[in-house]
Design an enzyme around this catalytic site. Sequence first.
Site, mmCIF file in Angstrom:
data_model
loop_
_atom_site.group_PDB
_atom_site.id
_atom_site.type_symbol
_atom_site.label_atom_id
_atom_site.label_comp_id
_atom_site.label_asym_id
_atom_site.label_seq_id
_atom_site.Cartn_x
_atom_site.Cartn_y
_atom_site.Cartn_z
ATOM 1 N N HIS A 123 -53.231 8.001 4.023
ATOM 2 C CA HIS A 123 -53.350 8.007 2.567
ATOM 3 C C HIS A 123 -54.332 6.890 2.201
ATOM 4 O O HIS A 123 -54.429 5.890 2.916
ATOM 5 C CB HIS A 123 -51.951 7.699 2.021
ATOM 6 C CG HIS A 123 -51.811 7.778 0.531
ATOM 7 N ND1 HIS A 123 -52.173 6.750 -0.296
ATOM 8 C CD2 HIS A 123 -51.337 8.748 -0.274
ATOM 9 C CE1 HIS A 123 -51.916 7.090 -1.551
ATOM 10 N NE2 HIS A 123 -51.408 8.299 -1.563
ATOM 11 N N ASP B 268 -46.984 3.292 7.956
ATOM 12 C CA ASP B 268 -46.767 3.765 6.591
ATOM 13 C C ASP B 268 -45.663 4.813 6.649
ATOM 14 O O ASP B 268 -45.881 5.927 7.125
ATOM 15 C CB ASP B 268 -48.073 4.359 6.053
ATOM 16 C CG ASP B 268 -47.894 4.989 4.673
ATOM 17 O OD1 ASP B 268 -46.745 5.151 4.226
ATOM 18 O OD2 ASP B 268 -48.919 5.325 4.058
ATOM 19 N N CYS C 288 -55.080 12.218 -1.962
ATOM 20 C CA CYS C 288 -55.441 10.824 -1.663
ATOM 21 C C CYS C 288 -55.746 10.641 -0.189
ATOM 22 O O CYS C 288 -55.377 9.626 0.420
ATOM 23 C CB CYS C 288 -54.344 9.845 -2.094
ATOM 24 S SG CYS C 288 -54.049 9.855 -3.848
ATOM 25 N N LYS D 145 -40.070 7.954 -3.423
ATOM 26 C CA LYS D 145 -40.181 9.142 -2.565
ATOM 27 C C LYS D 145 -38.896 9.365 -1.775
ATOM 28 O O LYS D 145 -38.834 10.184 -0.871
ATOM 29 C CB LYS D 145 -41.367 8.990 -1.607
ATOM 30 C CG LYS D 145 -42.726 9.006 -2.332
ATOM 31 C CD LYS D 145 -43.850 8.906 -1.331
ATOM 32 C CE LYS D 145 -45.154 8.474 -1.946
ATOM 33 N NZ LYS D 145 -45.848 9.547 -2.676
ATOM 34 N N GLN E 16 -43.737 8.799 3.669
ATOM 35 C CA GLN E 16 -43.336 10.209 3.740
ATOM 36 C C GLN E 16 -42.209 10.444 4.728
ATOM 37 O O GLN E 16 -41.893 11.585 5.044
ATOM 38 C CB GLN E 16 -44.544 11.082 4.125
ATOM 39 C CG GLN E 16 -45.612 11.141 3.075
ATOM 40 C CD GLN E 16 -45.131 11.771 1.780
ATOM 41 O OE1 GLN E 16 -44.141 12.509 1.744
ATOM 42 N NE2 GLN E 16 -45.819 11.475 0.690
HETATM 43 C C1 LIG Z 1 -48.329 8.532 3.131
HETATM 44 C C2 LIG Z 1 -48.374 7.772 1.844
HETATM 45 N N1 LIG Z 1 -48.685 6.473 1.852
HETATM 46 C C3 LIG Z 1 -48.719 5.744 0.729
HETATM 47 C C4 LIG Z 1 -48.451 6.299 -0.500
HETATM 48 C C5 LIG Z 1 -48.532 5.442 -1.722
HETATM 49 O O1 LIG Z 1 -47.277 5.232 -2.245
HETATM 50 P P1 LIG Z 1 -47.093 4.482 -3.642
HETATM 51 O O2 LIG Z 1 -47.992 5.197 -4.596
HETATM 52 O O3 LIG Z 1 -45.658 4.674 -3.952
HETATM 53 O O4 LIG Z 1 -47.488 3.069 -3.433
HETATM 54 C C6 LIG Z 1 -48.125 7.654 -0.558
HETATM 55 C C7 LIG Z 1 -47.799 8.272 -1.853
HETATM 56 O O5 LIG Z 1 -48.496 9.016 -2.447
HETATM 57 C C8 LIG Z 1 -48.082 8.404 0.643
HETATM 58 O O6 LIG Z 1 -47.798 9.703 0.622
#
Ligand SMILES: Cc1ncc(COP(=O)(O)O)c(C=O)c1O
Lengths: 406, 121
Positions: free
Chosen positions: A119, A196, A362, A222, A199
Amino acid sequence: MPVSIRRQFPIFTRRIHGNPLTYLDSAATTQKPAAVLSAVDDFYQRHCANPRRGLHQLGVEATAMVEDVRQEVAAFIGGRPEEIVFTSGTTAGINLVAYGWAPLALRAGDTVLVSLLEHHSNFVPWQQLGALHRWRVQFIPVGAGGQLDARWFSAHLHRRVKLVCVTHTSNALGTQPPLPAMVRAAHRVGARVLVDAAQAVAHQRIDVQRLDCDFLAFSGHKMYGPMGVGVLWGRTELLRQSRPFHYGGEMIREVRRQGTTFADPPAKFEAGTQNAGGIVGLGAAIAWIKQFGFSRIARHERQLTAYALRRLSVLPGVVRYGPSGVIGRGPVISFNVRGVHAHDVAQILDSLGVAVRAGHHCAMPLMELLQVPSTVRVSFGAYNTKEDVDRLIRGLKEVQRIFSGK
Amino acid sequence: MDLYREKILDHYRNPRQYGKVAGATHRAVRSNPVCGDEVTLTARVRRGTIVDVRFSGRGCAISTAANSLLLESLVGTTVAHVRQLQPAAVLKLLGVPIGPARHHCALLGFEALREALATRT
Ligand SMILES: Cc1ncc(COP(=O)(O)O)c(C=O)c1O
């Protein structure tokens, strides 16, 4: 999962353009059970005070509530309470590592390996700070089926690799890289691993000891919790090494005009008033997940994913991306309808009450690799049912009917 | 559903003014990272009059139809006319109201056009 769990989510009483809500966008954010909403409400109604500041009764209660959640989060992911840093989300946690730890641990010319599944929040910080500090940032390529190129990875590990940044589950494709093996290989050359887990945490048990990673970040929203709260877990010695990312109140031991000594982790990283209501909500979300247990949640979501994959695979004109089956994937499916832009698909589905994500998720570098500007993404949570998948398939047939002009 | 009326689908399937203008005097490329869409706009202008204007690239039905309808209406008009044109007028060409979430789709080609006409190649 019992169908009755849907009743625990007030949002499912909504009607969308006259239809029941078919929510297939849990990877963006999950819906919130009443238990979480009322826990947040209860905090503000009955216990509202600034944690760690007040000596009065409410201050004591608020502090205890926040610290209880720290214990629960620690147990939830197999860490220790002092390794749990509350953040505003995954993005904030990753940036804390990028600004607080990496500039002290890496020197110019050191290498950071970043997977192309990431992401933007686990990509852009490394690209930007890498340029600033002159780290060598290299990207682990993605091959067929959305898998990371394991051979490339082992060939590019060496003593100057200091950090590997990798997602547990790709938000765009659902791919789950072979984490324990990657971590072992990285550790052999002395590199640290940042995972990370945004998900992952709502869908399967995450155990930082088993993963053996060094940092792990996730978001409350999430995993059935509120927005604006998240967690960074880091090994004690690494958190001790790190500089604070934000400077301010409640993160110091002593402030003199000549200088400041900082509190121990995690307080060192929690400058300013925390999102206490959100933290309490996160605790309620963990409790909500625990009443079912991950083996039930995971089995349910795997069955739904398998069912959706089966239904999609017999629909002509649907092109799927990412892993072909349910092995090594989270409850995420990315696809396109041939001849129809993902946004048009999403808009027609929305008119039928079916909420999906359309776009680049993203993950623009990954989309570039797949050579598609955008995809439609369907993702599941514990509250989804086969009926949701059936509605999706009916919606996709309607998309094809409209666009074929028949 | 309402948005995907025959007019929009027709312009999506058979876009008018599609392609590149030979001997273009003006050109601009605009992309919309949210959708991954990209449009290239080329135009030939002689003494303030738009002799030919075309778009190419990829886009959703809304953006393709909006470009097609817009450019079709502009051949033979003047650069001065385009300068006066308001985004609302472009949205109106679609014949159905589109939600705010799709405005950027419908206006991508229009923005490219304005940019193209503001520069000289
Ligand atoms: C794999 C992953 N990493 C990071 C994020 C970013 O999360 P947040 O927007 O809650 O900081 C997301 C969310 O869209 C995600 O799916």
